[in-house]
Design a protein around this motif. Sequence first.
Motif, PDB file in Angstrom:
ATOM      1  N   LEU A 163       0.825  -1.196   0.000  1.00  0.00           N
ATOM      2  CA  LEU A 163       0.000   0.000   0.000  1.00  0.00           C
ATOM      3  C   LEU A 163       0.865   1.254   0.000  1.00  0.00           C
ATOM      4  O   LEU A 163       0.594   2.212  -0.737  1.00  0.00           O
ATOM      5  N   HIS A 164       1.929   1.252   0.799  1.00  0.00           N
ATOM      6  CA  HIS A 164       2.835   2.407   0.842  1.00  0.00           C
ATOM      7  C   HIS A 164       3.455   2.645  -0.531  1.00  0.00           C
ATOM      8  O   HIS A 164       3.542   3.790  -1.005  1.00  0.00           O
ATOM      9  N   GLU A 165       3.878   1.568  -1.197  1.00  0.00           N
ATOM     10  CA  GLU A 165       4.471   1.717  -2.521  1.00  0.00           C
ATOM     11  C   GLU A 165       3.453   2.261  -3.514  1.00  0.00           C
ATOM     12  O   GLU A 165       3.766   3.153  -4.314  1.00  0.00           O
ATOM     13  N   ALA A 166       2.237   1.733  -3.471  1.00  0.00           N
ATOM     14  CA  ALA A 166       1.202   2.194  -4.396  1.00  0.00           C
ATOM     15  C   ALA A 166       0.851   3.656  -4.164  1.00  0.00           C
ATOM     16  O   ALA A 166       0.608   4.412  -5.121  1.00  0.00           O
ATOM     17  N   GLN A 167       0.845   4.079  -2.907  1.00  0.00           N
ATOM     18  CA  GLN A 167       0.463   5.450  -2.579  1.00  0.00           C
ATOM     19  C   GLN A 167       1.570   6.460  -2.845  1.00  0.00           C
ATOM     20  O   GLN A 167       1.291   7.571  -3.330  1.00  0.00           O
ATOM     21  N   TYR A 168       2.821   6.109  -2.558  1.00  0.00           N
ATOM     22  CA  TYR A 168       3.869   7.119  -2.502  1.00  0.00           C
ATOM     23  C   TYR A 168       5.057   6.874  -3.437  1.00  0.00           C
ATOM     24  O   TYR A 168       5.825   7.812  -3.697  1.00  0.00           O
ATOM     25  N   GLU A 169       5.220   5.668  -3.950  1.00  0.00           N
ATOM     26  CA  GLU A 169       6.428   5.378  -4.715  1.00  0.00           C
ATOM     27  C   GLU A 169       6.153   5.018  -6.176  1.00  0.00           C
ATOM     28  O   GLU A 169       6.971   5.327  -7.048  1.00  0.00           O
ATOM     29  N   ALA A 170       5.049   4.376  -6.450  1.00  0.00           N
ATOM     30  CA  ALA A 170       4.754   3.934  -7.813  1.00  0.00           C
ATOM     31  C   ALA A 170       4.289   5.112  -8.667  1.00  0.00           C
ATOM     32  O   ALA A 170       3.505   5.944  -8.223  1.00  0.00           O
ATOM     33  N   ASP A 171       4.796   5.182  -9.882  1.00  0.00           N
ATOM     34  CA  ASP A 171       4.415   6.228 -10.828  1.00  0.00           C
ATOM     35  C   ASP A 171       3.207   5.753 -11.625  1.00  0.00           C
ATOM     36  O   ASP A 171       3.337   5.223 -12.728  1.00  0.00           O
ATOM     37  N   LEU A 172       2.022   5.948 -11.052  1.00  0.00           N
ATOM     38  CA  LEU A 172       0.799   5.462 -11.692  1.00  0.00           C
ATOM     39  C   LEU A 172       0.351   6.432 -12.786  1.00  0.00           C
ATOM     40  O   LEU A 172       0.424   7.654 -12.614  1.00  0.00           O
ATOM     41  N   THR A 173      -0.116   5.866 -13.898  1.00  0.00           N
ATOM     42  CA  THR A 173      -0.604   6.669 -15.017  1.00  0.00           C
ATOM     43  C   THR A 173      -1.972   6.161 -15.452  1.00  0.00           C
ATOM     44  O   THR A 173      -2.351   5.022 -15.160  1.00  0.00           O
ATOM     45  N   LEU A 174      -2.721   7.001 -16.162  1.00  0.00           N
ATOM     46  CA  LEU A 174      -4.059   6.627 -16.598  1.00  0.00           C
ATOM     47  C   LEU A 174      -4.033   5.330 -17.400  1.00  0.00           C
ATOM     48  O   LEU A 174      -3.192   5.156 -18.282  1.00  0.00           O
ATOM     49  N   ALA A 175      -4.961   4.442 -17.070  1.00  0.00           N
ATOM     50  CA  ALA A 175      -5.008   3.132 -17.724  1.00  0.00           C
ATOM     51  C   ALA A 175      -5.833   3.216 -18.994  1.00  0.00           C
ATOM     52  O   ALA A 175      -6.756   4.019 -19.109  1.00  0.00           O
ATOM     53  N   GLY A 176      -5.507   2.357 -19.950  1.00  0.00           N
ATOM     54  CA  GLY A 176      -6.250   2.271 -21.188  1.00  0.00           C
ATOM     55  C   GLY A 176      -6.998   0.960 -21.291  1.00  0.00           C
ATOM     56  O   GLY A 176      -7.037   0.162 -20.356  1.00  0.00           O
ATOM     57  N   ILE A 177      -7.585   0.730 -22.447  1.00  0.00           N
ATOM     58  CA  ILE A 177      -8.269  -0.528 -22.737  1.00  0.00           C
ATOM     59  C   ILE A 177      -7.633  -1.148 -23.969  1.00  0.00           C
ATOM     60  O   ILE A 177      -7.062  -0.457 -24.806  1.00  0.00           O
ATOM     61  N   GLY A 178      -7.747  -2.468 -24.090  1.00  0.00           N
ATOM     62  CA  GLY A 178      -7.137  -3.162 -25.217  1.00  0.00           C
ATOM     63  C   GLY A 178      -5.666  -3.406 -24.977  1.00  0.00           C
ATOM     64  O   GLY A 178      -5.057  -2.851 -24.057  1.00  0.00           O
ATOM     65  N   ARG A 179      -5.075  -4.249 -25.852  1.00  0.00           N
ATOM     66  CA  ARG A 179      -3.671  -4.597 -25.718  1.00  0.00           C
ATOM     67  C   ARG A 179      -2.955  -4.380 -27.032  1.00  0.00           C
ATOM     68  O   ARG A 179      -3.564  -4.300 -28.097  1.00  0.00           O
ATOM     69  N   SER A 180      -1.650  -4.233 -26.937  1.00  0.00           N
ATOM     70  CA  SER A 180      -0.792  -4.086 -28.104  1.00  0.00           C
ATOM     71  C   SER A 180      -1.256  -2.909 -28.949  1.00  0.00           C
ATOM     72  O   SER A 180      -1.478  -1.816 -28.429  1.00  0.00           O
ATOM     73  N   ASN A 181      -1.429  -3.099 -30.255  1.00  0.00           N
ATOM     74  CA  ASN A 181      -1.788  -1.997 -31.147  1.00  0.00           C
ATOM     75  C   ASN A 181      -3.196  -1.474 -30.907  1.00  0.00           C
ATOM     76  O   ASN A 181      -3.534  -0.379 -31.372  1.00  0.00           O
ATOM     77  N   ALA A 182      -4.036  -2.253 -30.218  1.00  0.00           N
ATOM     78  CA  ALA A 182      -5.409  -1.831 -29.963  1.00  0.00           C
ATOM     79  C   ALA A 182      -5.550  -1.026 -28.674  1.00  0.00           C
ATOM     80  O   ALA A 182      -6.644  -0.587 -28.333  1.00  0.00           O
TER      81      ALA A 182
END
Length: 212
Positions: free
Chosen positions: A43-62
């Motif tokens: 939880l500490h890593e997720a809150q303060y250390e991980a560089d989270l970015t907006l998630a997308g949908i689909g994989r690879s080229n999609a």
Amino acid sequence: MAIINSLAATDNIFFSSLIEHVYQYGWVFLPQFLTPELNAALLHEAQYEADLTLAGIGRSNAHQLNMQIRRDATKWFDGQSSAQQNYLQLMAKLQQALNRQCFLGLFDFECHFARYQQGDFYKKHLDAFKGRTNRVLTTVSYLNTVKQGGQLALYDEKDTLIKTITPTAGSLLLFESERFPHEVLPAQDPRFSIAGWFRKNANINGVLDPAN
């Protein structure tokens, strides 16, 4: 009811009980899965250390961003921190137990942190489509207890609601990826989790584990 209380996550009796419920129902929810120490570190890593970015949908080229479908932020595990390594070791033991008892042929496990802030959601979806993916089992490890919003709604193949699960710290939800549609309801309180997938090796034309 596919809900069981855990003993110790490395206990063979615990794994056997978990796998029995998955075999019978296709899903299971464990109110206590992670130790408090490991949960706190993740939880500490997720809150303060991980560089989270907006998630997308689909994989690879999609792959694409679609704010009408999902609004969470994610960061894939790279195995660099001790907390990630301990979590991956735990899931590797679960993978071995699943293969040994159910002959699933699980090849590996992938996962990412996920953060839902106020108003974030993920519309109803499947994590896998029949015959078109290598994802077999989905896991969601909840890292904090949420009082309002952010529940996961789990549906059956007939689109009937099975269970609405409120995130609680240290708990785990596991279900068949191509069988159960699910959605994350709009969050009110911040919600941190780890979404993961046990996968088979999709070897096509000699290409090991191609993206799909």
